[in-house]
Design a protein around this motif. Structure first.
Motif, PDB file in Angstrom:
ATOM      1  N   MET A 318     -29.887  -3.870  -2.373  1.00 23.34           N
ATOM      2  CA  MET A 318     -29.707  -3.214  -3.666  1.00 23.34           C
ATOM      3  C   MET A 318     -28.255  -3.408  -4.080  1.00 23.34           C
ATOM      4  SD  MET A 318     -32.055   0.132  -2.891  1.00 23.34           S
ATOM      5  CE  MET A 318     -31.773   0.014  -1.117  1.00 23.34           C
ATOM      6  N   VAL A 319     -28.043  -4.057  -5.235  1.00 25.24           N
ATOM      7  CA  VAL A 319     -26.725  -4.592  -5.567  1.00 25.24           C
ATOM      8  C   VAL A 319     -26.264  -4.105  -6.939  1.00 25.24           C
ATOM      9  CG1 VAL A 319     -25.335  -6.693  -5.701  1.00 25.24           C
ATOM     10  CG2 VAL A 319     -27.414  -6.673  -4.282  1.00 25.24           C
ATOM     11  N   ASP A 320     -25.101  -3.469  -6.975  1.00 28.93           N
ATOM     12  CA  ASP A 320     -24.467  -3.102  -8.237  1.00 28.93           C
ATOM     13  C   ASP A 320     -23.414  -4.159  -8.584  1.00 28.93           C
ATOM     14  OD1 ASP A 320     -22.719  -2.479  -6.159  1.00 28.93           O
ATOM     15  OD2 ASP A 320     -21.835  -0.786  -7.232  1.00 28.93           O
ATOM     16  N   ARG A 321     -22.646  -3.938  -9.652  1.00 30.30           N
ATOM     17  CA  ARG A 321     -21.670  -4.941 -10.089  1.00 30.30           C
ATOM     18  C   ARG A 321     -20.595  -5.196  -9.034  1.00 30.30           C
ATOM     19  NH1 ARG A 321     -19.779  -7.564 -14.502  1.00 30.30           N
ATOM     20  NH2 ARG A 321     -21.450  -6.685 -15.771  1.00 30.30           N
ATOM     21  N   LEU A 322     -19.996  -4.138  -8.503  1.00 33.21           N
ATOM     22  CA  LEU A 322     -18.953  -4.336  -7.505  1.00 33.21           C
ATOM     23  C   LEU A 322     -19.530  -4.981  -6.250  1.00 33.21           C
ATOM     24  CD1 LEU A 322     -16.053  -4.017  -6.580  1.00 33.21           C
ATOM     25  CD2 LEU A 322     -16.592  -1.682  -5.845  1.00 33.21           C
ATOM     26  N   GLY A 323     -20.724  -4.555  -5.856  1.00 33.58           N
ATOM     27  CA  GLY A 323     -21.363  -5.172  -4.699  1.00 33.58           C
ATOM     28  C   GLY A 323     -21.602  -6.654  -4.912  1.00 33.58           C
ATOM     29  N   HIS A 324     -21.956  -7.031  -6.137  1.00 32.65           N
ATOM     30  CA  HIS A 324     -22.147  -8.446  -6.480  1.00 32.65           C
ATOM     31  C   HIS A 324     -20.844  -9.224  -6.328  1.00 32.65           C
ATOM     32  CE1 HIS A 324     -22.944 -12.061  -8.818  1.00 32.65           C
ATOM     33  NE2 HIS A 324     -22.016 -11.700  -9.683  1.00 32.65           N
ATOM     34  N   LEU A 325     -19.746  -8.660  -6.813  1.00 32.78           N
ATOM     35  CA  LEU A 325     -18.461  -9.345  -6.716  1.00 32.78           C
ATOM     36  C   LEU A 325     -18.013  -9.500  -5.262  1.00 32.78           C
ATOM     37  CD1 LEU A 325     -16.486  -7.698  -9.667  1.00 32.78           C
ATOM     38  CD2 LEU A 325     -17.485  -9.988  -9.591  1.00 32.78           C
ATOM     39  N   LEU A 326     -18.325  -8.511  -4.440  1.00 38.23           N
ATOM     40  CA  LEU A 326     -17.876  -8.535  -3.048  1.00 38.23           C
ATOM     41  C   LEU A 326     -18.757  -9.402  -2.149  1.00 38.23           C
ATOM     42  CD1 LEU A 326     -16.982  -4.752  -2.594  1.00 38.23           C
ATOM     43  CD2 LEU A 326     -15.375  -6.654  -2.824  1.00 38.23           C
ATOM     44  N   THR A 327     -20.043  -9.527  -2.495  1.00 35.92           N
ATOM     45  CA  THR A 327     -20.978 -10.225  -1.604  1.00 35.92           C
ATOM     46  C   THR A 327     -21.547 -11.511  -2.188  1.00 35.92           C
ATOM     47  OG1 THR A 327     -22.938  -9.058  -2.441  1.00 35.92           O
ATOM     48  CG2 THR A 327     -21.701  -7.999  -0.642  1.00 35.92           C
ATOM     49  N   GLY A 328     -21.564 -11.617  -3.513  1.00 36.92           N
ATOM     50  CA  GLY A 328     -22.196 -12.765  -4.148  1.00 36.92           C
ATOM     51  C   GLY A 328     -23.685 -12.610  -4.360  1.00 36.92           C
ATOM     52  N   TYR A 329     -24.282 -11.519  -3.872  1.00 31.11           N
ATOM     53  CA  TYR A 329     -25.714 -11.297  -4.081  1.00 31.11           C
ATOM     54  C   TYR A 329     -25.971 -10.943  -5.544  1.00 31.11           C
ATOM     55  CZ  TYR A 329     -25.812 -10.898   1.031  1.00 31.11           C
ATOM     56  OH  TYR A 329     -25.678 -11.133   2.369  1.00 31.11           O
ATOM     57  N   PRO A 330     -27.103 -11.360  -6.101  1.00 35.83           N
ATOM     58  CA  PRO A 330     -27.393 -11.055  -7.510  1.00 35.83           C
ATOM     59  C   PRO A 330     -27.589  -9.560  -7.737  1.00 35.83           C
ATOM     60  CG  PRO A 330     -29.294 -12.069  -6.448  1.00 35.83           C
ATOM     61  CD  PRO A 330     -28.162 -12.190  -5.484  1.00 35.83           C
ATOM     62  N   MET A 331     -27.151  -9.083  -8.897  1.00 30.52           N
ATOM     63  CA  MET A 331     -27.316  -7.672  -9.241  1.00 30.52           C
ATOM     64  C   MET A 331     -28.792  -7.340  -9.416  1.00 30.52           C
ATOM     65  SD  MET A 331     -24.111  -6.813 -11.789  1.00 30.52           S
ATOM     66  CE  MET A 331     -24.052  -8.379 -12.661  1.00 30.52           C
ATOM     67  N   THR A 332     -29.166  -6.129  -9.022  1.00 29.62           N
ATOM     68  CA  THR A 332     -30.573  -5.723  -9.046  1.00 29.62           C
ATOM     69  C   THR A 332     -30.825  -4.518  -9.956  1.00 29.62           C
ATOM     70  OG1 THR A 332     -30.195  -4.373  -7.063  1.00 29.62           O
ATOM     71  CG2 THR A 332     -31.021  -6.618  -6.729  1.00 29.62           C
ATOM     72  N   GLY A 333     -29.862  -4.176 -10.818  1.00 30.82           N
ATOM     73  CA  GLY A 333     -30.056  -3.003 -11.674  1.00 30.82           C
ATOM     74  C   GLY A 333     -30.050  -1.715 -10.882  1.00 30.82           C
ATOM     75  N   SER A 334     -29.200  -1.655  -9.853  1.00 30.32           N
ATOM     76  CA  SER A 334     -29.189  -0.523  -8.923  1.00 30.32           C
ATOM     77  C   SER A 334     -27.928   0.325  -9.019  1.00 30.32           C
ATOM     78  CB  SER A 334     -29.337  -1.037  -7.483  1.00 30.32           C
ATOM     79  OG  SER A 334     -30.510  -1.804  -7.331  1.00 30.32           O
ATOM     80  N   GLY A 335     -27.085   0.106 -10.042  1.00 27.88           N
ATOM     81  CA  GLY A 335     -25.880   0.913 -10.190  1.00 27.88           C
ATOM     82  C   GLY A 335     -26.221   2.285 -10.744  1.00 27.88           C
ATOM     83  N   ARG A 336     -25.938   3.338  -9.973  1.00 30.56           N
ATOM     84  CA  ARG A 336     -26.314   4.691 -10.404  1.00 30.56           C
ATOM     85  C   ARG A 336     -25.174   5.669 -10.133  1.00 30.56           C
ATOM     86  NH1 ARG A 336     -32.035   6.751  -8.713  1.00 30.56           N
ATOM     87  NH2 ARG A 336     -31.653   7.932 -10.624  1.00 30.56           N
TER      88      ARG A 336
END
Length: 464
Positions: A318-336
């Motif tokens: 489950m990937v938010d924007r910051l998680g995407h920048l840190l890992t490269g995984y695609p965002m999943t609409g999980s920022g809450r």
């Protein structure tokens, strides 16, 4: 809530000030709570909260400020302070906490009950709560009943420098009933609390009398139950809130807030077998009217159905924007986030084990001695490792494939990743249940769920 030209001015100034990305999040939330105890009205409260947060990215460094002054002066004050600091002030920790607080004292009367909250009056709500209270009075041993209603009407706006302007109204309603049974000095409780992203039609979906009766029957069952045995047994976990075990012990390990820091034992395991082939684990923010559903996340991205584990293989985090920048995984609409005073982080929405192919009765067949955890309660989990202990709210002994006498005081103890591997079979009777997840970026509404699930062995803490 905010005029486009005001938001555009804030975002433009943020980019001019050197930010790589800027976001404005605005929120207006109205809540009403009514409670009856022992047949009498005890509480009737309503309130209004509103504010906005400004989040800036400088590479992977994030700063955040929030205010309840929604004028141009108020928002620009928050922004300019962040730009001057450029990370020295307003820094947000991994839990979304921190930021600069620009809230101003509200005048008295801001939360007055005159704020409109639907077409039905208080009498209608009181009558429904009294129905729930009466529904729980099914035996003389029921000594106390408490019923309450929560209504939550929220408007959210997200705008950012990538051109996103997203708005949503979120309405949630939940009914709570707590029943207390007593016989001599022995006291036990029962609880039922359905909730959905709906209005007062919740009473049609879950008739108050039936909700009250369910809570009372659980209390009466626990009153006559004997202490649970201790040992390592096969365990069948019931549907619905039974999913809290996997939510807490596995779901949090799949959020990039822990994955990006390598703080999760499931980090860097995409494509690997991490569970039994019977396990398909899904986080779905699109389920119609589910307690944890939204049309967009709190970063303005459309929510989605994310298959986390498919037939035992780890497929996604489950990937938010910051998680995407840190890992490269695609965002999943999980920022809450809980509200505008928090920056968002990756969080669960409606997370559940997908239905399997087994019949419910087949899960019990062949168990010589085990535990049926029909209803789960609360518990604790160690972050990173998924080590857990959870109370069983309503439990029964399984003996020679049959559900027999009720037991109380059982505690399930184990590690989430190990329990995933020990799932033997999953039935077809999927149910979800609402809850509040108190973790990073505050307390948020979620659903947990599963069908009946058979685990080959779990350590059971008991007193017998």
């Amino acid at each position: 809530m905010l005029k486009p030209e005001l938001v555009e001015a804030v975002l433009a100034r943020a980019l001019k000030g050197g930010a790589d990305f800027a976001e404005v999040y605005a929120q207006r939330a109205k809540k009403r709570r009514m409670k009856v105890r022992q047949g009498a009205l005890e509480e009737a409260l309503s309130g209004l909260d509103y504010g906005a947060g400004v989040r800036l990215f400088f590479g992977t460094e994030v700063v955040y400020a929030y205010t309840n002054d929604l004028t141009q002066e108020g928002l620009m004050e928050a922004l300019e302070t962040l730009l001057r600091a450029k990370g020295a002030l307003g820094k947000v920790d991994e839990g979304g906490k921190g930021g600069l607080d620009f809230r101003k004292a509200a005048p008295k009367g801001l939360h007055a009950p005159k704020v409109p909250y639907g077409e039905k009056d208080k009498r209608y709500r009181l009558e429904r709560l009294l129905e729930a209270e009466a529904g729980a009075r099914i035996a003389p041993a029921i000594k106390q009943v408490e019923a309450s209603l929560l209504e939550w009407d929220e408007e959210v706006l997200v705008a950012n420098t990538e051109g996103v302007w997203a708005e949503e109204r979120r309405v949630r309603t939940r009914l709570f009933v707590l029943a207390v049974a007593q016989e001599g000095t022995e006291v036990q409780t029962g609880y039922s609390a359905p909730g959905k992203s709906v209005g007062l039609e919740l009473f049609d979906l879950y008739p108050p009398k039936a909700v009250g009766e369910k809570a009372a029957r659980q209390a009466l069952t626990n009153l006559k139950a004997r202490p649970a045995p201790a040992g390592t047994f096969p365990v069948v976990v019931g549907p619905g809130f039974g999913g809290v075990l996997f939510h807490e012990a596995v779901g949090h390990l799949l959020e990039t807030t822990s994955v990006a820091k390598k703080a999760s034992v499931l980090a860097d395991k995409l494509g690997e077998v991490v569970a039994s082939p019977a396990v398909t684990y899904i986080d779905d923010g699109t389920l119609p009217h589910a307690w944890g559903s939204t049309e967009m996340d709190d970063e303005g991205r459309p929510t989605e159905r994310t298959v986390l584990i498919e037939k035992g293989v780890l497929k996604s985090y489950m990937v938010d924007r910051l998680g995407h920048l840190l890992t490269g995984y695609p965002m999943t609409g999980s920022g809450r986030r809980q509200d505008y005073t928090f920056a968002p982080t990756s969080r669960m929405r409606n997370t559940f084990l997908a239905p399997g192919e087994a019949r419910v009765e087949d899960l019990f067949a062949g168990i010589e001695f085990g535990l049926y955890a029909k209803e789960m309660g609360g518990g604790q989990v160690k972050p990173g490792s998924g080590e857990y202990n959870f109370a069983v709210q309503e439990g029964y002994i399984i003996r020679n494939g049959r559900i027999e006498e009720p037991v109380r005081g059982a505690m399930l103890v184990g590690k989430g990743p190990e329990t995933l591997v020990r799932v033997v079979a999953v039935a077809q009777d999927l149910e979800n249940a609402p809850g509040m997840c108190g973790s990073l970026s505050g307390s948020i509404p979620v659903e947990v769920g599963q069908p009946h699930v058979l685990v080959s062995e779990i350590v059971v803490g008991g007193r017998a």
